[in-house]
Write a protein that holds these residues in place. Structure first.
Motif, PDB file in Angstrom:
ATOM      1  N   UNK A   1       0.843  -1.187   0.000  1.00 23.82           N
ATOM      2  CA  UNK A   1       0.000   0.000   0.000  1.00 23.82           C
ATOM      3  C   UNK A   1       0.879   1.238   0.000  1.00 23.82           C
ATOM      4  N   UNK A   2       0.410   2.270  -0.623  1.00 21.56           N
ATOM      5  CA  UNK A   2       1.135   3.537  -0.686  1.00 21.56           C
ATOM      6  C   UNK A   2       0.469   4.535   0.243  1.00 21.56           C
ATOM      7  N   UNK A   3       1.227   5.496   0.706  1.00 25.91           N
ATOM      8  CA  UNK A   3       0.698   6.529   1.578  1.00 25.91           C
ATOM      9  C   UNK A   3       1.367   7.854   1.262  1.00 25.91           C
ATOM     10  N   UNK A   4       0.665   8.926   1.558  1.00 28.26           N
ATOM     11  CA  UNK A   4       1.280  10.242   1.419  1.00 28.26           C
ATOM     12  C   UNK A   4       1.781  10.737   2.776  1.00 28.26           C
ATOM     13  N   UNK A   5       1.678   9.888   3.784  1.00 24.02           N
ATOM     14  CA  UNK A   5       2.155  10.207   5.131  1.00 24.02           C
ATOM     15  C   UNK A   5       3.661   9.950   5.209  1.00 24.02           C
ATOM     16  N   UNK A   6       4.371  10.736   6.015  1.00 20.86           N
ATOM     17  CA  UNK A   6       5.809  10.472   6.182  1.00 20.86           C
ATOM     18  C   UNK A   6       6.035   9.151   6.909  1.00 20.86           C
ATOM     19  N   UNK A   7       7.086   8.466   6.532  1.00 19.67           N
ATOM     20  CA  UNK A   7       7.456   7.206   7.165  1.00 19.67           C
ATOM     21  C   UNK A   7       8.848   7.393   7.767  1.00 19.67           C
ATOM     22  N   UNK A   8       8.922   7.301   9.089  1.00 17.79           N
ATOM     23  CA  UNK A   8      10.177   7.472   9.799  1.00 17.79           C
ATOM     24  C   UNK A   8      10.748   6.105  10.164  1.00 17.79           C
ATOM     25  N   UNK A   9      12.053   5.931   9.973  1.00 17.55           N
ATOM     26  CA  UNK A   9      12.717   4.676  10.314  1.00 17.55           C
ATOM     27  C   UNK A   9      13.882   4.988  11.254  1.00 17.55           C
ATOM     28  N   UNK A  10      13.924   4.275  12.373  1.00 15.52           N
ATOM     29  CA  UNK A  10      15.002   4.436  13.354  1.00 15.52           C
ATOM     30  C   UNK A  10      15.585   3.066  13.678  1.00 15.52           C
ATOM     31  N   UNK A  11      16.426   2.543  12.790  1.00 20.12           N
ATOM     32  CA  UNK A  11      16.992   1.225  13.055  1.00 20.12           C
ATOM     33  C   UNK A  11      17.963   1.262  14.236  1.00 20.12           C
ATOM     34  N   UNK A  12      18.069   0.148  14.903  1.00 25.52           N
ATOM     35  CA  UNK A  12      19.021   0.033  16.001  1.00 25.52           C
ATOM     36  C   UNK A  12      20.388  -0.389  15.465  1.00 25.52           C
ATOM     37  N   UNK A  13      21.431   0.067  16.135  1.00 30.42           N
ATOM     38  CA  UNK A  13      22.770  -0.363  15.715  1.00 30.42           C
ATOM     39  C   UNK A  13      23.184  -1.648  16.425  1.00 30.42           C
ATOM     40  N   UNK A  14      22.359  -2.100  17.359  1.00 30.24           N
ATOM     41  CA  UNK A  14      22.689  -3.311  18.112  1.00 30.24           C
ATOM     42  C   UNK A  14      21.541  -4.311  18.042  1.00 30.24           C
TER      43      UNK A  14
END
Length: 70
Positions: A1-14
């Motif tokens: 699905x597509x969205x016009x909302x922002x998608x934030x990603x905060x991957x962990x380094x551990x």
């Protein structure tokens, strides 16, 4: 699905049960998140300036990325 909302990603380094990722190991994951639609890629706990610099450099070098006008 597509969205016009922002998608934030905060991957962990551990990742659970693993040694912390080095900045150059985190950057490809950030590119993958960007490629599938993340509009903001940062980092979670433990992410430092070197990690963000590596992610930024990878995003800047990625020719598939479309820059914002700002």
């Amino acid at each position: 699905a597509r969205t016009d909302k922002p998608i934030f990603a905060k991957p962990t380094i551990a990742p659970s049960g693993s040694a912390p990722l080095l900045p150059d190991e985190l950057a490809p994951g950030a590119l993958a998140l960007w490629a599938v639609g993340a509009t903001c890629v940062g980092g979670c706990c433990g992410t430092g300036p070197a990690d963000i610099q590596a992610v930024r450099a990878a995003l800047d070098a990625d020719t598939r990325r479309v820059s914002s006008p700002n």
